[in-house]
Scaffold this motif. Sequence first.
Motif, PDB file in Angstrom:
ATOM      1  N   THR A  25      10.309 -12.240  -0.211  1.00  8.31           N
ATOM      2  CA  THR A  25      10.980 -12.589  -1.465  1.00  8.31           C
ATOM      3  C   THR A  25      10.405 -13.862  -2.061  1.00  8.31           C
ATOM      4  O   THR A  25      10.172 -13.940  -3.279  1.00  8.31           O
ATOM      5  CB  THR A  25      12.497 -12.726  -1.243  1.00  8.31           C
ATOM      6  N   ILE A  26      10.144 -14.859  -1.232  1.00 10.46           N
ATOM      7  CA  ILE A  26       9.516 -16.096  -1.717  1.00 10.46           C
ATOM      8  C   ILE A  26       8.169 -15.766  -2.363  1.00 10.46           C
ATOM      9  O   ILE A  26       7.856 -16.230  -3.459  1.00 10.46           O
ATOM     10  CB  ILE A  26       9.315 -17.116  -0.563  1.00 10.46           C
ATOM     11  N   GLY A  31       5.830 -16.871   3.149  1.00 13.35           N
ATOM     12  CA  GLY A  31       5.963 -16.431   1.764  1.00 13.35           C
ATOM     13  C   GLY A  31       4.950 -17.095   0.861  1.00 13.35           C
ATOM     14  O   GLY A  31       4.331 -16.445   0.007  1.00 13.35           O
ATOM     15  N   VAL A  32       4.751 -18.397   1.051  1.00 15.74           N
ATOM     16  CA  VAL A  32       3.759 -19.120   0.244  1.00 15.74           C
ATOM     17  C   VAL A  32       2.352 -18.612   0.575  1.00 15.74           C
ATOM     18  O   VAL A  32       1.540 -18.394  -0.332  1.00 15.74           O
ATOM     19  CB  VAL A  32       3.879 -20.649   0.458  1.00 15.74           C
ATOM     20  N   ALA A  82      13.140 -13.242   3.602  1.00 16.40           N
ATOM     21  CA  ALA A  82      12.865 -14.544   2.964  1.00 16.40           C
ATOM     22  C   ALA A  82      11.382 -14.684   2.637  1.00 16.40           C
ATOM     23  O   ALA A  82      11.028 -15.123   1.540  1.00 16.40           O
ATOM     24  CB  ALA A  82      13.332 -15.687   3.853  1.00 16.40           C
ATOM     25  N   GLY A  83      10.524 -14.300   3.561  1.00 17.90           N
ATOM     26  CA  GLY A  83       9.081 -14.439   3.338  1.00 17.90           C
ATOM     27  C   GLY A  83       8.580 -13.597   2.179  1.00 17.90           C
ATOM     28  O   GLY A  83       7.897 -14.093   1.276  1.00 17.90           O
ATOM     29  N   TYR A 112       9.387 -19.134   5.060  1.00 15.21           N
ATOM     30  CA  TYR A 112       9.083 -19.746   3.759  1.00 15.21           C
ATOM     31  C   TYR A 112       7.590 -20.053   3.637  1.00 15.21           C
ATOM     32  O   TYR A 112       6.989 -19.807   2.588  1.00 15.21           O
ATOM     33  CB  TYR A 112       9.925 -21.004   3.556  1.00 15.21           C
TER      34      TYR A 112
END
Length: 154
Positions: free
Chosen positions: A132-133, A5-6, A129-130, A2
């Motif tokens: 996609t975020i 991702g940011v 997840a990374g 996460y």
Amino acid sequence: PYIAGVVCFVAILFLGNIYSMILNVAGVKIVNNDNQQAINVTSQNFTLTSMVIFGILGPICEEITYRVGLFSFLKRISKWLAYPVVVLVFALIHFNFSASSLTNELLNLPYYLLAGFALTFTYDKFGFAGSTIAHVLNNVISLLPMTVALGVFH
């Protein structure tokens, strides 16, 4: 993933701004490409629906298709093949070959190449997840000014 991702989202913003500054210094003016203009028009008529489709569902579908599907498949053959193919395919799906202003489309292409590389790298190193975020954040943030301007969140 996460946090990655940011960080990827911030990197896309940063790289996009650097590219825009380079074009400005060179005296080159670009406008939104046909893909972005179509999203803008649709979003004006169907604001909340567009936020869900273009901001959330679209990026998830693209991540499944291009990173989970295509990149994972090609990476089994060669990582050196997987990166350029996926980055190029991702950029070209946002490109309109029959655009009235092909020059403008070409000038917008490097942004999609940079974003495609950042998302592919993030997927490769941090997983679904990374990337996609990062992709959802990028799309939602790009749609927010329009939704706020239309008074949807007031």
